[in-house]
Scaffold this motif. Sequence first.
Motif, mmCIF file in Angstrom:
data_model
loop_
_atom_site.group_PDB
_atom_site.id
_atom_site.type_symbol
_atom_site.label_atom_id
_atom_site.label_comp_id
_atom_site.label_asym_id
_atom_site.label_seq_id
_atom_site.Cartn_x
_atom_site.Cartn_y
_atom_site.Cartn_z
ATOM 1 N N GLY A 374 82.139 4.854 13.273
ATOM 2 C CA GLY A 374 82.195 5.724 14.439
ATOM 3 C C GLY A 374 82.350 7.183 14.058
ATOM 4 O O GLY A 374 81.723 8.073 14.654
ATOM 5 N N ILE A 375 83.180 7.458 13.034
ATOM 6 C CA ILE A 375 83.342 8.835 12.577
ATOM 7 C C ILE A 375 82.045 9.364 11.971
ATOM 8 O O ILE A 375 81.630 10.498 12.240
ATOM 9 N N ALA A 376 81.388 8.546 11.156
ATOM 10 C CA ALA A 376 80.118 8.962 10.551
ATOM 11 C C ALA A 376 79.077 9.252 11.618
ATOM 12 O O ALA A 376 78.319 10.236 11.528
ATOM 13 N N ALA A 377 79.031 8.395 12.633
ATOM 14 C CA ALA A 377 78.073 8.611 13.724
ATOM 15 C C ALA A 377 78.382 9.907 14.471
ATOM 16 O O ALA A 377 77.476 10.671 14.823
ATOM 17 N N ALA A 378 79.672 10.159 14.715
ATOM 18 C CA ALA A 378 80.052 11.367 15.432
ATOM 19 C C ALA A 378 79.736 12.619 14.624
ATOM 20 O O ALA A 378 79.220 13.615 15.152
ATOM 21 N N LEU A 379 80.041 12.582 13.328
ATOM 22 C CA LEU A 379 79.851 13.758 12.489
ATOM 23 C C LEU A 379 78.385 14.068 12.216
ATOM 24 O O LEU A 379 77.981 15.233 12.150
ATOM 25 N N PHE A 380 77.578 13.013 12.048
ATOM 26 C CA PHE A 380 76.196 13.229 11.623
ATOM 27 C C PHE A 380 75.157 12.872 12.685
ATOM 28 O O PHE A 380 74.270 13.672 12.979
ATOM 29 N N PHE A 426 79.692 18.859 21.320
ATOM 30 C CA PHE A 426 80.670 18.108 22.122
ATOM 31 C C PHE A 426 80.749 16.650 21.688
ATOM 32 O O PHE A 426 81.835 16.087 21.518
ATOM 33 N N ILE A 427 79.585 16.027 21.504
ATOM 34 C CA ILE A 427 79.564 14.626 21.081
ATOM 35 C C ILE A 427 80.226 14.475 19.716
ATOM 36 O O ILE A 427 80.978 13.530 19.471
ATOM 37 N N CYS A 428 79.955 15.430 18.828
ATOM 38 C CA CYS A 428 80.556 15.393 17.494
ATOM 39 C C CYS A 428 82.074 15.488 17.577
ATOM 40 O O CYS A 428 82.796 14.668 16.990
ATOM 41 N N ALA A 429 82.586 16.481 18.307
ATOM 42 C CA ALA A 429 84.027 16.700 18.387
ATOM 43 C C ALA A 429 84.728 15.558 19.115
ATOM 44 O O ALA A 429 85.732 15.009 18.627
ATOM 45 N N VAL A 434 87.940 10.486 19.232
ATOM 46 C CA VAL A 434 88.105 9.108 19.695
ATOM 47 C C VAL A 434 88.217 8.151 18.513
ATOM 48 O O VAL A 434 89.068 7.249 18.500
ATOM 49 N N SER A 435 87.376 8.331 17.503
ATOM 50 C CA SER A 435 87.381 7.429 16.349
ATOM 51 C C SER A 435 88.682 7.531 15.567
ATOM 52 O O SER A 435 89.249 6.526 15.139
ATOM 53 N N ILE A 436 89.163 8.757 15.374
ATOM 54 C CA ILE A 436 90.429 8.933 14.643
ATOM 55 C C ILE A 436 91.587 8.333 15.427
ATOM 56 O O ILE A 436 92.474 7.681 14.862
ATOM 57 N N LYS A 437 91.596 8.528 16.743
ATOM 58 C CA LYS A 437 92.661 7.956 17.563
ATOM 59 C C LYS A 437 92.630 6.435 17.502
ATOM 60 O O LYS A 437 93.681 5.778 17.474
#
Length: 454
Positions: A374-380, A426-429, A434-437
């Motif tokens: 989820g973090i990888a998807a958000a970041l990239f 916005f989607i990235c942040a 959400v993923s970290i939480k």
Amino acid sequence: MASHPTYEAHGQLYVDEKASMTAEKQDSGGSGDVFAEDDVHQIQYKTLSWQAVSLLMIAEIVSNGILSLPSALAVVGIVPAVILIVFLGIFGLYTAKLLIDFKLNHPNVHTMGDAGYIMSGPVAREVLAFGTVAFAVFASGSELLSSQQALSTLSNQGVCSMYLVIIAGAVGFLISLPRTLDRLAWMGFLSAIVIAVAGLVAMIGAGANPVPGRSLTVAASSNFFDAFLAVTNPVFAYAGHFMFFILISEMRRPEDAMKAAWCLQGFATVFYTVFSVVVYVYIGNTVQSPALFSLPPAWAKATFAIALANFLFTSGLYVHTAAKLVFVRIFRHSEHIHSHTLLGWTVWTLLCFTGVAVAAILAIAVPIFSYLIGIAAALFAAWYTYGLAGFFWLHDVYHLKGGVDGLKGRPIGTILAVLTIIAGAFICAAGTYVSIKLIVEAYASGQVGKPFIC
């Protein structure tokens, strides 16, 4: 008075007003198309039709949607979720056009890293190239987990899941080995059919076994965390744009790429909408993610058995993508790209093996791997699928069509490009938050398992 260099884009001649500044950036390792004039070489890359590209893309992204999308309807409600799925499908088509236009304007672009170099120099190249490789490897690991879930379901949990990941990784490695994408095209065709049939079987299974007393939500109020967590499923269900440049580089006619994008986004949008609604209507708010676990055991086994081929193929395709980026970066415009050299094949095989090995190790050894995806998807993926397209449009209009005056003369396009960048940010942040939480809550509740266990 010296004249400015000119060049053709989309059949029109434009003046590059900053040619002296950007000439060096027109290729990150040489001049011209990375696979140009390959008809005289042993290994010919530019062989894909637009139909083959569309099938490869369908095979790559659709499995993500059928596993995760129905659960989004249970959180935000059927109406908002359907509107979001359709909107994101259209939005994805728009950003695909911007990516394709940038590629046609810059034939030397093979990956997101090359595009970053043209826009912002070597730092952007390294960041975007790393992101592409990292996301591809993480996505491959995700498909290995899906393959493991399918095999575990079929074996009634009778085989150690760690061994199943290794078996799936071995198959993915073999799939990734062909040097050119046209050798994978027939598997892409079968894989696209397989995932469509799997979705159809799942819908039939849900319709034949509706959950008694199920509850449905038309529209639901929710806090930001739960709502965006559900929204990430449809957002990342379209996250295949990071492969566009690599696929288009191997097309016989790159100018036909938009036909493939229409086919991909049209099919994915309709299929996602129909599948999500049908499964949700018959299962209700208890639908799980992956959705196939909500089916009766016999139907779940049938669906997983059919979809397994797609999971394995997609895992191999992701590894192929990561390996291709690194391989071209190492040997660009050398004989090892186009010829059957010992060094070329050795490096290629090692790259494919490394990609699969890292993906498998992540899936087996990192207890929070599903959250890291989820973090990888958000970041990239948030940038590759959405945000970067706006930068591509602004860059080309500014450099190819008159600078600031060109942007002012296209107010609608400029506004849309800026909004696209804001949406990606916005989607990235929000996705990263959400993923970290989720990771923090998983550790707090003791849901995080241990590495290397069955």
